[in-house]
Design a protein around this motif. Sequence first.
Motif, short mmCIF file in Angstrom:
data_model
loop_
_atom_site.label_atom_id
_atom_site.label_comp_id
_atom_site.label_asym_id
_atom_site.label_seq_id
_atom_site.Cartn_x
_atom_site.Cartn_y
_atom_site.Cartn_z
N VAL A 354 -10.87 5.30 4.02
CA VAL A 354 -11.71 6.25 3.08
C VAL A 354 -12.17 5.86 1.98
N GLY A 355 -11.99 4.40 1.72
CA GLY A 355 -12.23 3.69 0.56
C GLY A 355 -11.82 2.20 0.77
N LYS A 356 -11.78 1.49 -0.55
CA LYS A 356 -11.52 0.00 -0.36
C LYS A 356 -10.19 -0.51 -0.74
N ALA A 357 -9.21 0.61 -0.47
CA ALA A 357 -8.04 0.00 -0.41
C ALA A 357 -7.44 -1.26 0.15
N ALA A 358 -6.64 -1.92 -0.24
CA ALA A 358 -6.01 -3.19 0.34
C ALA A 358 -5.64 -3.35 1.66
N ALA A 359 -6.23 -4.04 2.62
CA ALA A 359 -6.11 -3.93 3.92
C ALA A 359 -4.56 -4.64 4.32
#
Length: 539
Positions: A354-359
Motif C-alpha cells: 500500500v506504500g513505498k515501504a522497503a521491499a
Amino acid sequence: MRGVRIAVARRDAVRRLLVSRWWRAAAAVAAGALPALAFPAPSWWWFAYVALVPWLLLIRTAPTGGRAALDGWLGGLGFMLALHHWLMPSLHVFILVLAALLGLLWAPWGWLVRLMLARAPSRGRAAAAVVVVPSGWLMVELVRSWEGLGGPWGLLGASQWQVDAVLRVASLGGVWLASLLVVGVNTAVAVLVSVPSARTAAVAGLAVCALTAGTAWWWVPSPRPAGEVRVAVVQPGVINGVGGAERRVARGEELTRELAGRDVDLVVWGESSVGADLAARPDLARRLAALSREVGAEVLVNVDARRSDRPGIYKSSVLIGPQGPTGDRYDKMRLVPFGEYVPLRSLLGWATSVGKAAAEDRRRGTQPVVMAVGDEGLRLGPLVCFESAFPDMSRRLARDGARLLVAQSATSTFQDSWAPGQHASLAALRAAETGRPVVHATLTGVSAVYGADGAPIGSPLGTQRSASAVYDIPLSDATTPYARFGDWPVYAALAVLAVLLAAEAVRSLGPLSRPGRPGRGRPVPPARTARESSARRGR
C-alpha cells in the motif's frame, strides 16, 4: 403520550451527548496538531510556547480520568499526524495506523494533566504542575525516541533550533531540557488563564523557566574556536529515471571538480550518493580516487549497495583518498522503520503493498566510527540520515574524539514537503549539545552547516539547487555539560514523577492511618440504621 415524550427526550439527550463527544474528540485532534506549526517549514518557534495550551485546557475539563486519557490519545494522534503528514505519499493509509498507535503514548499524560489541573487546584498543586506535566511529556518523548517506534523526530525542544538562548539550554541538558522548558511555559500559561486563584504560582513557574534559560546563557560558555577546517558540500539535486545512480555519481564528480584550487580539506557527498559496492566496482573506486587527487582533498561518499564481502544491503559512509578507499568505513546502525526495514515483517509486510515501504530489509552496522581525515588527522564522526535525530549518537562520537560531525542524508522522496527543512534543523541541536560543528549534506537539499554553538555558517543549499558550496568551519575542543553528563534531565523527570506517585499514594492512604479515624488495623463501626438514628435523636 407521556411515554412518547419521555422516549423523544431520551433520544434527544443521547443525540446531544454523542454530538458533544464527537466535537470534543475533534477538538482534541485539532489541539494536538497545533505544535507541529512550530517546526519547519512554518518554523513558528515562538508558537511552541503556547501551542499546547488549548490541549491542556481541554484535558483539564475532562469529567473523568478515562476521558482525559482519551483526550490525550486523540491529541497525540493529531500531533503525530500533523508532524509526519509528509509520509502520506509513502505510507498511505498506514500513516493513520501509526499515528493512532503512537498517539496512545499520550493517554497517560492526559490522565496526569487532569490529575494536576482539574477543577480549582491549590496554589501548591498548580505550582507542582509546572514541573510534573513537563516531566510526563518528557517520558512520552523518551519512549517514542526508541528507533522501533520511529525515533526522536519532532521532539518539542527541537522546534527551538534557531533560538540562541534555547540552544544554550540544549548544551546544558540536551534537547530534553529544551522540551521541559517549552512544556513548562505552556503549563504555566494554561494555569494563568484558567485558574485565577493560582496565578501567582503560574507567574512563579514562568519565572523559573526564564531563570533556567538565563542560567544556561550565563553558566554555559559559548565554545571557543580551536582551529578551522574548510569543507565542501556537493548536492547533485533531483536525478530520477533510468540510470539515475550512475548519473548522480557523474553529477557529483562534475560539481566536485569545480572545487579544484579552492584549498578544501574535505568534500562531503550526501546519502546514497554512490549506488554500487566499490569493492565490486574497482573502476568506480579509481574514478573517485582520481577525483580526490584532482581536488586535493579526501571525499566522504555514502554507498548504498549490496556488499560483496558479506550478505545484504548496507548504507555506508566511505572515505576516499588519493589512492582509493582509505579503509575508514561506517555502516549505518539505526535504520528508518518502513523506509529501510519493516518491523515485524511477517506481520506488517502488507505495508509494502500500500506504500513505498522497503521491499528488503537493509543490514545494520555494529559500532560508531571516528575517521581520521587528511595529514593533520582531523577526526570526523559520520552519521547517516535520521541518525542525526538521536542525541546519544552524536554525543558518543564527540566523547570518542570527533571534532567535526557529518550527517549524510537524502530526502528526495519528500522533496516538496516539510521534511528536508525539519531534517536539516536537527543538526543545529546536535551541534549545540556536543559543542561540535555539524555538516548536514544531502543529495537534493536542504544542505546546511552549523557551528559548535548551533548557529548557522554560511547559506544553506535549498531543495531547488544542484550545486556545491564551501564552508570555513571553526573547530572547538570544548566539552559541553550535556556531552559530559548526558541525559540528566530525563532522570530528573523520572524522579519528579516518582515523588508524585509516592505523594499520591500517601495522600490516598493518609485518612486511613490517622489516629481516631477508621483505618487500617481498626474495626470499622457498623453503619447505623435509620430507626437507630431516629431513636437516638428522640432521647
